[in-house]
Design an enzyme around this catalytic site. Sequence first.
Site, PDB file in Angstrom:
ATOM      1  CG  ASN A 178      -5.899  -8.405  -5.820  1.00  0.00           C
ATOM      2  OD1 ASN A 178      -6.154  -7.650  -6.079  1.00  0.00           O
ATOM      3  ND2 ASN A 178      -7.328  -8.052  -4.361  1.00  0.00           N
TER       4      ASN A 178
ATOM      5  CB  CYS B 210      -8.121  -4.669   1.101  1.00  0.00           C
ATOM      6  SG  CYS B 210      -7.106  -4.841   0.638  1.00  0.00           S
TER       7      CYS B 210
ATOM      8  CB  SER C  62       3.613  -6.628   0.150  1.00  0.00           C
ATOM      9  OG  SER C  62       2.767  -6.412   1.096  1.00  0.00           O
ATOM     10  CB  ALA C  63       7.320  -9.522   3.381  1.00  0.00           C
ATOM     11  CG  HIS C  64       1.101  -9.741   4.140  1.00  0.00           C
ATOM     12  ND1 HIS C  64      -0.407 -10.495   4.108  1.00  0.00           N
ATOM     13  CD2 HIS C  64       0.956  -8.176   3.469  1.00  0.00           C
ATOM     14  CE1 HIS C  64      -0.591  -8.863   3.202  1.00  0.00           C
ATOM     15  NE2 HIS C  64       0.178  -8.631   2.903  1.00  0.00           N
TER      16      HIS C  64
ATOM     17  CB  THR D 247      -1.046   0.198   1.043  1.00  0.00           C
ATOM     18  OG1 THR D 247      -1.482  -0.786   1.398  1.00  0.00           O
ATOM     19  CG2 THR D 247      -1.532   1.386   1.190  1.00  0.00           C
TER      20      THR D 247
ATOM     21  CD  GLN E 181      -2.652 -11.301  -5.015  1.00  0.00           C
ATOM     22  OE1 GLN E 181      -2.513 -12.830  -4.865  1.00  0.00           O
ATOM     23  NE2 GLN E 181      -3.447 -10.490  -3.554  1.00  0.00           N
TER      24      GLN E 181
END
Length: 400
Positions: A169, A346, A217-219, A81, A197
Amino acid sequence: MTAKMTYLDWAATTPLYEESSRAMQPYLATGAAHFPCGGNANSLHSIGRTAFKALEDARASVARDLHAARPSEIIFTSGATEANNAALKGIVSACMKRAQQEGKRDFVPHIIVSAIEHDSVLAPARRLKAEGCELTILKVDNNGFISEEVFCAALQENTVLASIQMANNEIGTVQSIARLAAHSHAVGAFFYTDAVQSLGKLEVNLAQLGIDAASFSAHKFGGPKGVGVLYLKTRTPFDAFLVGGGQEEARRSGTQNVCGIAGLAAACAYATASQAEEQQRLMSLRDYLYEKLTTRTTVFPSVAIEANSTQFLPNVVNVCVEGFESETLILHLDRAGFAVSGGSACSAHSLKPSHVLQAIRIPDARALCSLRISFGRYTTQGDIDAFLAVFFEFLGGEKE
Ligand code: PMP
């Protein structure tokens, strides 16, 4: 919570991988004896320099794994983000300044995004519009694809940036990023992609893609939450979004999260090394699930995925289930031990139809009945079979 949950919501987030957890352990130890790992990477003393070395090792490792030309092109952020906001605002603002320096006093920058971008791209794009930029939101076809003709027709003389996600996503559509980037460059516009993604599921080779900037994004690939990457190719104009202490070569101020960054780098190494094999394995699970789900006359695939198709993510299946709203389905499946989603996590608390499903022309009443099943490293065929059995029992009626 049910004792044993089967997690089928990997597009929302992944569990932390062992490799990533191991890389973070030294930073989680407490007490003075372990202090070297707790240093501030910007301090001059040896404790700080130890943290700095870990930070730069992680940067070099991520740059290598993603085929960036230089480690300095990797900027660590608090997630995608932030990277998406920073890229859109930062590139557009720097392009505007450049135009003004060239004497174009009335220059109005034009930006292009697709209608199915994540909200963390759409919201800054709309903010830029409110601040005076021109904005084109591109339509996609019924499967979520942006046609090259539509994209080229949207490019204007004043286009400074196009931001098109690599993979969606919610529905998994994969765009032709290298080709769209080349079209942008042909008119002098920069090209950005939200690649959140893709990592670990599709090949991400920054040298081959020819893009100017990207977010990760790492997660989403086995790392911790709250840490990500903004890839910024050397010489891409960029005004820092977060200003302050001048960290990350003044492109992202703030003391670096060395622990999270070490976890991100380890997860990135695993994701890129296992990607080709994992893509095949996940794709066969996807094709199996898709085929079984669509045998039901009340289950409608949101996009048409052919077997073995690499035009869609290998780990996402999105369907609409006639007669059941998403919330009802999710809560029932949760009680039965399966974690799934209605679309994007989200916007899970919104009762509005997904903007992605609207963009692919699914009527609102049907879009409110969407179900996204997404899977990953630890998902087995047994998990998919168990899910199907519970899901079909809930639907009742027809026999398979
Ligand atoms: N872009 C896409 C395509 C995503 O799926 C997500 C996460 N839902 C984000 C951006 C935002 O990432 P983060 O959670 O790191 O802010």
